[in-house]
Motif scaffolding. Sequence first.
Motif, PDB file in Angstrom:
ATOM      1  N   PHE A   1     -11.688 -10.509   4.747  1.00 25.73           N
ATOM      2  CA  PHE A   1     -12.182 -11.657   3.984  1.00 25.73           C
ATOM      3  C   PHE A   1     -11.089 -12.199   3.061  1.00 25.73           C
ATOM      4  CE2 PHE A   1     -14.101 -13.294   0.059  1.00 25.73           C
ATOM      5  CZ  PHE A   1     -14.845 -14.349   0.570  1.00 25.73           C
ATOM      6  N   LEU A   2     -10.409 -11.304   2.341  1.00 26.89           N
ATOM      7  CA  LEU A   2      -9.337 -11.745   1.445  1.00 26.89           C
ATOM      8  C   LEU A   2      -8.199 -12.386   2.234  1.00 26.89           C
ATOM      9  CD1 LEU A   2      -9.186  -8.710  -1.020  1.00 26.89           C
ATOM     10  CD2 LEU A   2     -10.245 -10.937  -1.396  1.00 26.89           C
ATOM     11  N   ALA A   3      -7.840 -11.782   3.366  1.00 21.55           N
ATOM     12  CA  ALA A   3      -6.771 -12.360   4.187  1.00 21.55           C
ATOM     13  C   ALA A   3      -7.177 -13.724   4.737  1.00 21.55           C
ATOM     14  CB  ALA A   3      -6.425 -11.401   5.330  1.00 21.55           C
ATOM     15  N   SER A   4      -8.431 -13.862   5.146  1.00 21.12           N
ATOM     16  CA  SER A   4      -8.892 -15.141   5.686  1.00 21.12           C
ATOM     17  C   SER A   4      -8.929 -16.217   4.615  1.00 21.12           C
ATOM     18  CB  SER A   4     -10.289 -14.967   6.301  1.00 21.12           C
ATOM     19  OG  SER A   4     -10.268 -14.027   7.357  1.00 21.12           O
ATOM     20  N   MET A   5      -9.369 -15.858   3.405  1.00 23.12           N
ATOM     21  CA  MET A   5      -9.385 -16.833   2.323  1.00 23.12           C
ATOM     22  C   MET A   5      -7.968 -17.271   1.971  1.00 23.12           C
ATOM     23  SD  MET A   5     -12.513 -17.434   1.712  1.00 23.12           S
ATOM     24  CE  MET A   5     -12.333 -18.390   0.209  1.00 23.12           C
ATOM     25  N   THR A   6      -7.037 -16.315   1.959  1.00 25.66           N
ATOM     26  CA  THR A   6      -5.644 -16.666   1.670  1.00 25.66           C
ATOM     27  C   THR A   6      -5.071 -17.580   2.746  1.00 25.66           C
ATOM     28  OG1 THR A   6      -5.339 -14.539   0.539  1.00 25.66           O
ATOM     29  CG2 THR A   6      -3.359 -15.724   1.228  1.00 25.66           C
ATOM     30  N   THR A   7      -5.297 -17.220   4.007  1.00 23.99           N
ATOM     31  CA  THR A   7      -4.789 -18.044   5.107  1.00 23.99           C
ATOM     32  C   THR A   7      -5.419 -19.430   5.087  1.00 23.99           C
ATOM     33  OG1 THR A   7      -4.474 -16.061   6.453  1.00 23.99           O
ATOM     34  CG2 THR A   7      -4.510 -18.180   7.597  1.00 23.99           C
ATOM     35  N   GLY A   8      -6.739 -19.491   4.856  1.00 16.99           N
ATOM     36  CA  GLY A   8      -7.407 -20.789   4.796  1.00 16.99           C
ATOM     37  C   GLY A   8      -6.878 -21.661   3.678  1.00 16.99           C
ATOM     38  N   ALA A   9      -6.650 -21.050   2.502  1.00 16.02           N
ATOM     39  CA  ALA A   9      -6.117 -21.814   1.375  1.00 16.02           C
ATOM     40  C   ALA A   9      -4.713 -22.341   1.675  1.00 16.02           C
ATOM     41  CB  ALA A   9      -6.098 -20.952   0.118  1.00 16.02           C
ATOM     42  N   VAL A  10      -3.888 -21.510   2.315  1.00 14.02           N
ATOM     43  CA  VAL A  10      -2.539 -21.951   2.674  1.00 14.02           C
ATOM     44  C   VAL A  10      -2.600 -23.105   3.677  1.00 14.02           C
ATOM     45  CG1 VAL A  10      -0.423 -21.250   3.864  1.00 14.02           C
ATOM     46  CG2 VAL A  10      -1.435 -19.755   2.141  1.00 14.02           C
ATOM     47  N   LEU A  11      -3.514 -23.007   4.659  1.00 12.89           N
ATOM     48  CA  LEU A  11      -3.647 -24.089   5.643  1.00 12.89           C
ATOM     49  C   LEU A  11      -4.122 -25.379   4.977  1.00 12.89           C
ATOM     50  CD1 LEU A  11      -5.262 -22.147   8.636  1.00 12.89           C
ATOM     51  CD2 LEU A  11      -2.905 -22.933   8.420  1.00 12.89           C
ATOM     52  N   LEU A  12      -5.057 -25.261   4.028  1.00 15.70           N
ATOM     53  CA  LEU A  12      -5.540 -26.451   3.325  1.00 15.70           C
ATOM     54  C   LEU A  12      -4.428 -27.113   2.524  1.00 15.70           C
ATOM     55  CD1 LEU A  12      -9.054 -25.318   2.023  1.00 15.70           C
ATOM     56  CD2 LEU A  12      -8.586 -27.063   3.735  1.00 15.70           C
ATOM     57  N   VAL A  13      -3.688 -26.298   1.774  1.00 17.56           N
ATOM     58  CA  VAL A  13      -2.609 -26.857   0.951  1.00 17.56           C
ATOM     59  C   VAL A  13      -1.527 -27.469   1.828  1.00 17.56           C
ATOM     60  CG1 VAL A  13      -0.786 -26.267  -0.689  1.00 17.56           C
ATOM     61  CG2 VAL A  13      -3.069 -25.330  -0.993  1.00 17.56           C
ATOM     62  N   SER A  14      -1.188 -26.803   2.926  1.00  9.36           N
ATOM     63  CA  SER A  14      -0.147 -27.324   3.812  1.00  9.36           C
ATOM     64  C   SER A  14      -0.568 -28.651   4.441  1.00  9.36           C
ATOM     65  CB  SER A  14       0.166 -26.301   4.912  1.00  9.36           C
ATOM     66  OG  SER A  14       0.642 -25.090   4.357  1.00  9.36           O
ATOM     67  N   ALA A  15      -1.834 -28.724   4.887  1.00  3.09           N
ATOM     68  CA  ALA A  15      -2.308 -29.974   5.500  1.00  3.09           C
ATOM     69  C   ALA A  15      -2.354 -31.102   4.478  1.00  3.09           C
ATOM     70  CB  ALA A  15      -3.690 -29.756   6.114  1.00  3.09           C
ATOM     71  N   SER A  16      -2.834 -30.793   3.268  1.00  2.00           N
ATOM     72  CA  SER A  16      -2.897 -31.823   2.231  1.00  2.00           C
ATOM     73  C   SER A  16      -1.501 -32.276   1.827  1.00  2.00           C
ATOM     74  CB  SER A  16      -3.655 -31.288   1.012  1.00  2.00           C
ATOM     75  OG  SER A  16      -4.995 -30.975   1.346  1.00  2.00           O
ATOM     76  N   ALA A  17      -0.582 -31.323   1.698  1.00  2.00           N
ATOM     77  CA  ALA A  17       0.789 -31.687   1.324  1.00  2.00           C
ATOM     78  C   ALA A  17       1.437 -32.552   2.402  1.00  2.00           C
ATOM     79  CB  ALA A  17       1.618 -30.425   1.093  1.00  2.00           C
ATOM     80  N   ALA A  18       1.163 -32.233   3.670  1.00  2.00           N
ATOM     81  CA  ALA A  18       1.719 -33.057   4.745  1.00  2.00           C
ATOM     82  C   ALA A  18       1.173 -34.486   4.688  1.00  2.00           C
ATOM     83  CB  ALA A  18       1.400 -32.419   6.100  1.00  2.00           C
ATOM     84  N   GLU A  19      -0.133 -34.615   4.369  1.00  2.00           N
ATOM     85  CA  GLU A  19      -0.709 -35.951   4.237  1.00  2.00           C
ATOM     86  C   GLU A  19      -0.106 -36.692   3.042  1.00  2.00           C
ATOM     87  OE1 GLU A  19      -4.894 -35.511   4.024  1.00  2.00           O
ATOM     88  OE2 GLU A  19      -5.115 -34.790   6.088  1.00  2.00           O
ATOM     89  N   TRP A  20       0.071 -35.970   1.920  1.00  2.00           N
ATOM     90  CA  TRP A  20       0.684 -36.604   0.745  1.00  2.00           C
ATOM     91  C   TRP A  20       2.085 -37.104   1.076  1.00  2.00           C
ATOM     92  CZ3 TRP A  20      -0.576 -32.035  -3.027  1.00  2.00           C
ATOM     93  CH2 TRP A  20      -1.942 -32.055  -3.321  1.00  2.00           C
ATOM     94  N   GLN A  21       2.870 -36.242   1.695  1.00  2.00           N
ATOM     95  CA  GLN A  21       4.247 -36.620   1.999  1.00  2.00           C
ATOM     96  C   GLN A  21       4.299 -37.805   2.956  1.00  2.00           C
ATOM     97  OE1 GLN A  21       6.438 -33.156   3.307  1.00  2.00           O
ATOM     98  NE2 GLN A  21       5.598 -31.885   1.684  1.00  2.00           N
ATOM     99  N   SER A  22       3.410 -37.802   3.956  1.00  2.00           N
ATOM    100  CA  SER A  22       3.382 -38.925   4.896  1.00  2.00           C
ATOM    101  C   SER A  22       2.970 -40.215   4.199  1.00  2.00           C
ATOM    102  CB  SER A  22       2.416 -38.612   6.041  1.00  2.00           C
ATOM    103  OG  SER A  22       2.306 -39.697   6.923  1.00  2.00           O
ATOM    104  N   GLU A  23       1.981 -40.101   3.287  1.00  2.00           N
ATOM    105  CA  GLU A  23       1.514 -41.293   2.580  1.00  2.00           C
ATOM    106  C   GLU A  23       2.579 -41.827   1.624  1.00  2.00           C
ATOM    107  OE1 GLU A  23      -1.179 -44.310   1.595  1.00  2.00           O
ATOM    108  OE2 GLU A  23      -1.245 -42.798   3.194  1.00  2.00           O
ATOM    109  N   VAL A  24       3.210 -40.930   0.877  1.00  3.87           N
ATOM    110  CA  VAL A  24       4.207 -41.357  -0.103  1.00  3.87           C
ATOM    111  C   VAL A  24       5.467 -41.868   0.594  1.00  3.87           C
ATOM    112  CG1 VAL A  24       5.700 -40.570  -1.985  1.00  3.87           C
ATOM    113  CG2 VAL A  24       3.318 -39.843  -1.891  1.00  3.87           C
ATOM    114  N   ALA A  25       5.836 -41.220   1.702  1.00  3.18           N
ATOM    115  CA  ALA A  25       7.048 -41.637   2.407  1.00  3.18           C
ATOM    116  C   ALA A  25       6.893 -43.015   3.041  1.00  3.18           C
ATOM    117  CB  ALA A  25       7.415 -40.609   3.475  1.00  3.18           C
TER     118      ALA A  25
END
Length: 322
Positions: free
Chosen positions: A50-74
């Motif tokens: 459960f802890l590993a899944s929550m960590t992995t899910g949070a990393v995937l969420l942050v990575s996807a959001s950051a990619a969208e931010w970078q694409s939007e700002v760029a």
Amino acid sequence: MSRPDERGVLVDLGQERPPLPAKARNLSPIVPRASIHGRALVAVVAIMTFLASMTTGAVLLVSASAAEWQSEVASEITIQVRPQSGRDIERDTAAVIEAMRAQAGIVEVKPFTKEESGKLLEPWLGTGLSMDDLPVPRMIIARVQPGTVLDLAALRARVTQVAPSASVDDHRAWIERMRSMTNATVFAGIGILALVIVATIISVSFATRGAMAANRPIVEVLHFVGAGDRYIANHFLRHFLRLGLEGGVIGGGVAMLLFGFSESIAGWFSGTPVGDQFAALLGTFSLRPSGYVVLAVQAVLIGAITAVASRQTLFATLNDVD
């Protein structure tokens, strides 16, 4: 061997033996399937998964959001026209707008009015101030066509030619900081996953030794009558693989359910400061289908790690029996 039948006549059975039922041939496995060690291990693996899944899910969420931010700002360029003595800021702003619209690769140019530019300063200056007495710069947002690479040096030279007080920002420094933050988040997630896996291996090792200690007389008898280490270890391997998969499915399933309902939960806080901050940070706060596949594979992997760790501990323990 002979036995009397119902009439008392001896009947020769030869080499035949009455077949034993399957339950009589194997009344109980070498490793008890239901024990306190097994239940404790399932709970530990479920918590770790459960802890590993929550960590992995949070990393995937942050990575996807950051990619969208970078694409939007760029895809945007910000031009700031500052007031300068001896020059008309409205005329300079209009000249910059015309220059940007004539630039190849620019699909949209949105100028901010004086009032809109003033509202951008309200978080710092508050409301009720007269912007007429302040040298408020004018902001212009230009959207770049996706896939277009602009010559920023030539663009800056052209803009400053029509408006010497204007500056062009392609947000490259902000994107680099965002990329650094995303990489740091990913590395932190990998570190947490490594700690979870190490803790799982240690827990499995102790659980395996406990199971070996509880069943040591049986293991020793099997060992000394000629059963090979591989035969004994395979029984423990199947036992701990089943426990590891059971704990992985429980922990990973709970985490996936939590992420599945996260969008609905986030909707309850929509419009609140906390909800708006999370929405700005993580978007819709929901995993993509590929994210659920990653969590499922991770749960199975933790179950396999549980089995492999138990096997290594078993061989080390069997060597002590020798």
